[in-house]
Motif scaffolding. Sequence first.
Motif, PDB file in Angstrom:
ATOM      1  N   MET A   1      24.876  32.186  44.138  1.00  0.00           N
ATOM      2  CA  MET A   1      25.055  32.584  42.749  1.00  0.00           C
ATOM      3  C   MET A   1      26.536  32.610  42.409  1.00  0.00           C
ATOM      4  SD  MET A   1      23.821  36.099  40.897  1.00  0.00           S
ATOM      5  CE  MET A   1      24.328  36.453  39.223  1.00  0.00           C
ATOM      6  N   THR A   2      26.923  31.980  41.339  1.00  0.00           N
ATOM      7  CA  THR A   2      28.325  31.928  40.933  1.00  0.00           C
ATOM      8  C   THR A   2      28.731  33.222  40.229  1.00  0.00           C
ATOM      9  OG1 THR A   2      28.238  29.537  40.674  1.00  0.00           O
ATOM     10  CG2 THR A   2      30.028  30.682  39.576  1.00  0.00           C
ATOM     11  N   LYS A   3      29.865  33.780  40.645  1.00  0.00           N
ATOM     12  CA  LYS A   3      30.421  34.958  39.992  1.00  0.00           C
ATOM     13  C   LYS A   3      31.574  34.531  39.101  1.00  0.00           C
ATOM     14  CE  LYS A   3      29.486  38.769  43.179  1.00  0.00           C
ATOM     15  NZ  LYS A   3      30.129  39.794  44.040  1.00  0.00           N
ATOM     16  N   THR A   4      31.747  35.272  38.029  1.00  0.00           N
ATOM     17  CA  THR A   4      32.870  35.025  37.134  1.00  0.00           C
ATOM     18  C   THR A   4      33.883  36.156  37.280  1.00  0.00           C
ATOM     19  OG1 THR A   4      31.490  33.819  35.564  1.00  0.00           O
ATOM     20  CG2 THR A   4      33.593  34.679  34.752  1.00  0.00           C
ATOM     21  N   TYR A   5      35.122  35.773  37.559  1.00  0.00           N
ATOM     22  CA  TYR A   5      36.210  36.730  37.739  1.00  0.00           C
ATOM     23  C   TYR A   5      37.184  36.613  36.570  1.00  0.00           C
ATOM     24  CZ  TYR A   5      34.746  37.080  42.643  1.00  0.00           C
ATOM     25  OH  TYR A   5      34.028  37.265  43.808  1.00  0.00           O
ATOM     26  N   LEU A   6      37.615  37.753  36.086  1.00  0.00           N
ATOM     27  CA  LEU A   6      38.726  37.818  35.147  1.00  0.00           C
ATOM     28  C   LEU A   6      39.862  38.518  35.869  1.00  0.00           C
ATOM     29  CD1 LEU A   6      40.156  37.640  32.405  1.00  0.00           C
ATOM     30  CD2 LEU A   6      38.929  39.715  31.720  1.00  0.00           C
ATOM     31  N   ILE A   7      40.994  37.828  36.010  1.00  0.00           N
ATOM     32  CA  ILE A   7      42.093  38.340  36.829  1.00  0.00           C
ATOM     33  C   ILE A   7      43.361  38.420  36.000  1.00  0.00           C
ATOM     34  CG2 ILE A   7      43.491  37.948  38.904  1.00  0.00           C
ATOM     35  CD1 ILE A   7      41.088  36.438  40.081  1.00  0.00           C
ATOM     36  N   THR A   8      43.987  39.594  36.001  1.00  0.00           N
ATOM     37  CA  THR A   8      45.319  39.733  35.430  1.00  0.00           C
ATOM     38  C   THR A   8      46.313  39.809  36.586  1.00  0.00           C
ATOM     39  OG1 THR A   8      45.518  42.159  35.413  1.00  0.00           O
ATOM     40  CG2 THR A   8      44.270  41.131  33.600  1.00  0.00           C
ATOM     41  N   GLY A   9      47.512  39.282  36.378  1.00  0.00           N
ATOM     42  CA  GLY A   9      48.473  39.230  37.479  1.00  0.00           C
ATOM     43  C   GLY A   9      48.103  38.178  38.507  1.00  0.00           C
ATOM     44  N   GLY A  10      47.411  37.136  38.070  1.00  0.00           N
ATOM     45  CA  GLY A  10      46.898  36.126  38.991  1.00  0.00           C
ATOM     46  C   GLY A  10      47.948  35.252  39.641  1.00  0.00           C
ATOM     47  N   THR A  11      49.139  35.171  39.050  1.00  0.00           N
ATOM     48  CA  THR A  11      50.189  34.340  39.648  1.00  0.00           C
ATOM     49  C   THR A  11      51.102  35.148  40.563  1.00  0.00           C
ATOM     50  OG1 THR A  11      51.612  34.670  37.712  1.00  0.00           O
ATOM     51  CG2 THR A  11      50.202  32.712  37.719  1.00  0.00           C
ATOM     52  N   GLY A  12      50.835  36.447  40.708  1.00  0.00           N
ATOM     53  CA  GLY A  12      51.590  37.266  41.638  1.00  0.00           C
ATOM     54  C   GLY A  12      51.143  37.038  43.073  1.00  0.00           C
ATOM     55  N   LEU A  13      51.789  37.708  43.994  1.00  0.00           N
ATOM     56  CA  LEU A  13      51.534  37.507  45.420  1.00  0.00           C
ATOM     57  C   LEU A  13      50.073  37.748  45.785  1.00  0.00           C
ATOM     58  CD1 LEU A  13      52.840  36.994  48.252  1.00  0.00           C
ATOM     59  CD2 LEU A  13      53.060  39.484  48.441  1.00  0.00           C
ATOM     60  N   LEU A  22      38.946  32.256  47.071  1.00  0.00           N
ATOM     61  CA  LEU A  22      37.645  32.094  46.428  1.00  0.00           C
ATOM     62  C   LEU A  22      37.181  30.643  46.485  1.00  0.00           C
ATOM     63  CD1 LEU A  22      38.187  34.252  43.211  1.00  0.00           C
ATOM     64  CD2 LEU A  22      36.907  34.904  45.264  1.00  0.00           C
ATOM     65  N   SER A  23      35.927  30.450  46.797  1.00  0.00           N
ATOM     66  CA  SER A  23      35.345  29.112  46.782  1.00  0.00           C
ATOM     67  C   SER A  23      35.104  28.683  45.344  1.00  0.00           C
ATOM     68  CB  SER A  23      34.025  29.106  47.556  1.00  0.00           C
ATOM     69  OG  SER A  23      33.317  27.917  47.300  1.00  0.00           O
ATOM     70  N   THR A  24      35.585  27.515  44.990  1.00  0.00           N
ATOM     71  CA  THR A  24      35.385  27.015  43.620  1.00  0.00           C
ATOM     72  C   THR A  24      33.913  26.729  43.330  1.00  0.00           C
ATOM     73  OG1 THR A  24      35.856  24.762  44.384  1.00  0.00           O
ATOM     74  CG2 THR A  24      37.696  26.038  43.481  1.00  0.00           C
TER      75      THR A  24
END
Length: 299
Positions: A1-13, A22-24
Amino acid sequence: MTKTYLITGGTGLVGKAFIESLSTRCATIMVLTRDANKARYLLGNHITAIEKLSLYHVEQADVILNLAGEPIADKRWSESQKSVICQSRWGITRQLVELIKRAETPPKLLISGSAIGMYGRQAKCVVDESYTNYHQEFTHDVCTHWEKIALSLPDKATRVAVIRTGIVLSSQGGALRKMLFPFKIGLGGKVSDGKQMMSWIHIQDMVDAIKYIEENKTLVGPINLTAPTPVSNKVFSQALATQLNRPGIFTTPAWLLRLILGEMSDLLLFGQSVMPKKLMDAGYKFKHSTIDQAFKDLF
């Protein structure tokens, strides 16, 4: 089942490492960013880069990982920089919470950032999530309000976990990269008397622990993300010098740090001995539980 993530600060370490893990095929990833082109360049074209948060994005998400925030140690702590540090954390967290409250289909989980700075300086105590005798200082003030906003979300449809993160060790950046130069040229060593405790975590355990929180529904509220073996600054410095095959005999005096960094020098001169009790009680097993293991893997 595919999960949807919303990420803030995604370009940080941490955000970047988490997204890379995460598997695409199993994840749809939305990243809130100020520069969509830069985000796609750093993270790959498989992500959806969004420059403005909306109710639609929140309702699409199964999991929200809120890591956004001005780096706390990049600039001297002027009053204006303190304000930037605070507002970059509080503002986006407040926005997320308000949107989740309005959502007809809210996310199942909000994992929101914090730091072990919540505890303030602790000279001798070993602290875990139950400890509340905080030392009042800037880092505590930042984290207190940050956590309060996230935890104001009614405990109904969305589970909330607040991750109190220690020093994240990675060969790709962060605090460790800033420490390396003097050690590599043979001028590394302890800071002041070296007795201050350092609570750290390997980047792999950081990512794996976030995933563990995601899967373990008993983990709620504040959770320490640190390795179970905090060490003194002297031990940390000796381990780093040994791994780099350098002497590590020099001492950076406290007066010099105060002269250069001002109030921000407190981050280096004082520390906390933090235990990840809730994570361990829930059964998480660290892959890198000692500082020697961590440095050996990273280098």
